[in-house]
Scaffold this active site. Structure first.
Site, short mmCIF file in Angstrom:
data_model
loop_
_atom_site.label_atom_id
_atom_site.label_comp_id
_atom_site.label_asym_id
_atom_site.label_seq_id
_atom_site.Cartn_x
_atom_site.Cartn_y
_atom_site.Cartn_z
N GLY A 18 35.74 40.07 -8.71
CA GLY A 18 34.31 40.32 -8.96
C GLY A 18 33.57 39.14 -9.55
N GLY A 20 34.25 36.06 -8.57
CA GLY A 20 34.44 34.96 -7.61
C GLY A 20 33.18 34.62 -6.83
N ASP A 21 33.34 33.59 -6.01
CA ASP A 21 32.21 33.03 -5.28
C ASP A 21 31.60 34.00 -4.26
OD1 ASP A 21 30.83 30.58 -5.30
OD2 ASP A 21 31.47 30.31 -3.21
N ARG A 24 29.66 36.73 -5.96
CA ARG A 24 28.41 36.22 -6.52
C ARG A 24 27.36 35.93 -5.43
NH1 ARG A 24 26.86 32.11 -9.24
NH2 ARG A 24 27.89 30.68 -7.82
N ARG A 51 40.52 38.76 -13.59
CA ARG A 51 41.42 38.39 -14.66
C ARG A 51 40.66 38.09 -15.96
NH1 ARG A 51 46.31 36.38 -15.63
NH2 ARG A 51 47.48 35.79 -13.83
N GLU A 216 27.40 24.00 12.45
CA GLU A 216 26.97 24.00 11.05
C GLU A 216 26.61 22.58 10.63
OE1 GLU A 216 29.19 27.07 8.51
OE2 GLU A 216 30.75 26.14 9.70
N HIS A 240 35.81 34.52 14.07
CA HIS A 240 34.41 34.70 14.41
C HIS A 240 34.11 34.47 15.91
CE1 HIS A 240 34.04 34.90 10.19
NE2 HIS A 240 33.85 33.62 9.92
N LYS A 331 31.65 21.40 11.75
CA LYS A 331 30.91 21.13 10.52
C LYS A 331 30.16 19.81 10.67
CE LYS A 331 33.27 24.34 8.13
NZ LYS A 331 32.62 25.63 7.88
C1 BG6 Z 1 33.27 31.47 7.04
C2 BG6 Z 1 34.02 30.18 7.15
O1 BG6 Z 1 34.08 32.54 7.45
O2 BG6 Z 1 32.11 31.41 7.87
C3 BG6 Z 1 33.12 29.01 6.77
O3 BG6 Z 1 35.16 30.21 6.29
C4 BG6 Z 1 31.85 29.02 7.56
O4 BG6 Z 1 33.81 27.76 6.96
C5 BG6 Z 1 31.19 30.40 7.50
O5 BG6 Z 1 30.98 28.05 7.02
C6 BG6 Z 1 30.01 30.48 8.44
O6 BG6 Z 1 29.31 31.67 8.22
P1 BG6 Z 1 27.77 31.80 8.53
O7 BG6 Z 1 27.46 33.24 8.28
O8 BG6 Z 1 27.06 30.87 7.60
O9 BG6 Z 1 27.59 31.40 9.96
#
Ligand code: BG6
Length: 484
Positions: A18, A20-21, A24, A51, A216, A240, A331
């Site tokens: 809870g 964690g990133d 949040r 923890r 991205e 994905h 990326k």
């Molecule tokens: C996450 C990956 O599952 O999806 C990330 O671990 C990636 O590396 C992210 O940046 C992309 O998600 P979104 O919703 O921003 O397209």
């Protein structure tokens, strides 16, 4: 108009990890938005479990900060935030030990939906699942939510499935792939199965090829240690992009029902041919624009992990035999742009003498940003002077079509957490589906590891490595431009 909000049942949701990133950035701000929308009944509770030795007040303060940071300012309302925070609890817990579990049991209510979100490293899934049972906190009605990565290969995914199955039935396990919670991704199913228009043409006979792009602009800085053990194939393609491919390629399920949909997706994954090494291009971003490259960000100068991948795959079934699917993701590319483009074939015969202006029909489904659909059509170029053709888009931007309501479209996580409470698994991955996706990905990864392949460098802000262009060129096709 965004559909009316139907409140879910009253729930107690425990978020392991809870502090964690993910909690949040996504889970807690998303729950706040569902609370404000009236979908989360005010009597429900969210219990952070981690923890850290925090008081409830301290955890509430963290949640308040997360809302301040990740909810758009015009959606923040002081009174609503206070009411939401009053529904938040916290238990300090040792996932591998005994501390905290009795305290957690004591705060859980018997007569509401109980859900447990495992927003922790997969290595802890088994420990938490076991303790939830041993301490009588979860029962046969409880639900657990597990985050990706669900394993790093077939063997580890199987082991995770076996571990979870010791304590929970498949109907209780919600494996998240947040792409399935994206509005436009769900819209893919609506477009295909609620319109007569496309489905008769949705096959190899009429479709030349399909491109799936998830580009991205961010790099891997800050999460290089995780990413370097994963790479684009494990981080994005196996889950994905695979899910997107399934939704495009699957047969119509008999009903929009969890197992009916997942059965059809599974058949697609199982029908995927092995990918030939020459049909894969891997890349790694180079330094540029005043920033380090992938090897600096991953702090691994020898790294052979890919931050970009493009591949061509084939589905061996009656519908798709002969239509290639090109997938790419990376990326630090030139724009953040995710889309699916379905390119149709030429009409069988042209009646126009001057067909110079002719271009293919392309159905583009924009996932993000600027969600919407575009159908590239041929029309007559306006004006006198003969019959010349030109391509124009039939454009449907969701922002235009939905107006202000488009802003109220829930984020993927909001939607998915509400589905967990509703007990609807349609947008979650079933165990056999995840395993099938790994069974397809494993030999590809093993192949480049055995050959010792190195990814090709590409400039940040570019469209990826040169060889990725060739992957399409040699088939006489071109990638669509990556742009917002
Ligand atoms: C996450 C990956 O599952 O999806 C990330 O671990 C990636 O590396 C992210 O940046 C992309 O998600 P979104 O919703 O921003 O397209």
């Amino acid at each position: 108009m965004v559909s009316r909000v139907i409140p879910v049942e009253v729930f107690d949701l425990v978020i392991f990890g809870g502090t964690g990133d993910l909690a949040r950035r996504k889970i807690l701000p998303g729950l706040y938005r569902r609370f404000v929308a009236g979908q989360m009944p005010p009597d429900s509770r969210i219990i952070g479990a981690a923890r850290a030795d925090l008081t409830e007040e301290a955890f509430r303060a963290l949640v308040g900060e997360a809302i301040a940071e990740f909810v758009p300012p015009d959606r923040q309302d002081k009174a609503a935030i206070a009411a939401f925070l009053a529904r938040i609890g916290y238990v300090s817990i040792d996932a591998k030990g005994t501390a905290g579990w009795d305290a957690l049991r004591a705060v859980m209510r018997a007569d509401v939906v109980r859900a447990f979100y495992f927003s922790v490293a997969p290595a802890l899934f088994g420990d938490i699942a076991e303790r939830l049972h041993a301490h009588g906190i979860a029962d046969g009605q409880s639900r657990i939510v597990v985050e990706k990565p669900f394993g790093r290969d077939l063997a580890s995914a199987r082991a995770l499935n076996v571990t979870l199955a010791q304590h929970f039935s498949e109907a209780q396990i919600y494996r998240i792939d947040h792409y399935l919670g994206k509005e436009t991704v769900q819209n893919l199913m609506a477009v295909r199965f609620a319109n007569i228009l496309f489905e008769p043409l949705w096959k190899a006979e009429y479709i030349d090829h399909v491109q799936i792009t998830v580009a991205e602009t961010v790099g891997v800085e800050g999460r290089g240690a995780y990413y370097d053990k994963s790479g684009a194939m494990r981080d994005m393609v196996q889950n994905h992009l695979m899910q997107l491919l399934c939704l495009i390629a699957m047969e119509p399920p008999y009903h929009f029902d969890p197992d009916a949909v997942r059965d059809e997706k599974l058949k697609v994954i199982r029908a995927l041919d092995p990918v030939r090494p020459e049909d894969i291009v891997r890349g790694q971003y180079l330094p540029g624009g005043g920033q380090g490259g992938y090897v600096e960000h991953s702090e691994n100068p020898q790294s052979r992990t890919e931050s970009y991948i493009a591949l061509k795959c084939h589905i061996s079934n009656w519908r798709w035999k002969g239509t290639p699917f090109y997938l790419r993701t990376g990326k630090r590319l030139r724009a953040r742009a995710s889309e699916i483009a379905i390119t149709f074939k030429e009409p069988p015969h042209s009646i126009f003498d001057d067909a110079k202006g002719w271009r293919e029909n392309v159905l583009v489904i924009r996932l993000q940003p600027n969600e919407g659909m575009n159908l590239m059509m041929m029309i007559k170029e306006p004006g006198p002077g003969g019959m010349r053709l030109m391509q124009v888009p039939l454009d449907m931007s969701f922002a235009d079509a939905l107006g202000a309501d488009a802003e109220d479209i829930p984020d993927a996580y909001e939607r998915l957490v509400m589905d967990v409470i509703r007990g609807n698994q349609t947008l979650f991955m079933r165990g056999d589906e995840v395993e099938a996706a790994w069974a397809w990905a494993d030999p590809i990864i093993a192949g480049w590891e055995a050959r010792g392949d190195r990814p090709q460098g590409y400039d940040p802000g570019s469209s990826g490595p040169e060889d990725a262009l060739m992957l399409m060129h040699r088939d006489g096709r071109r990638w669509r431009e990556i742009r917002e």
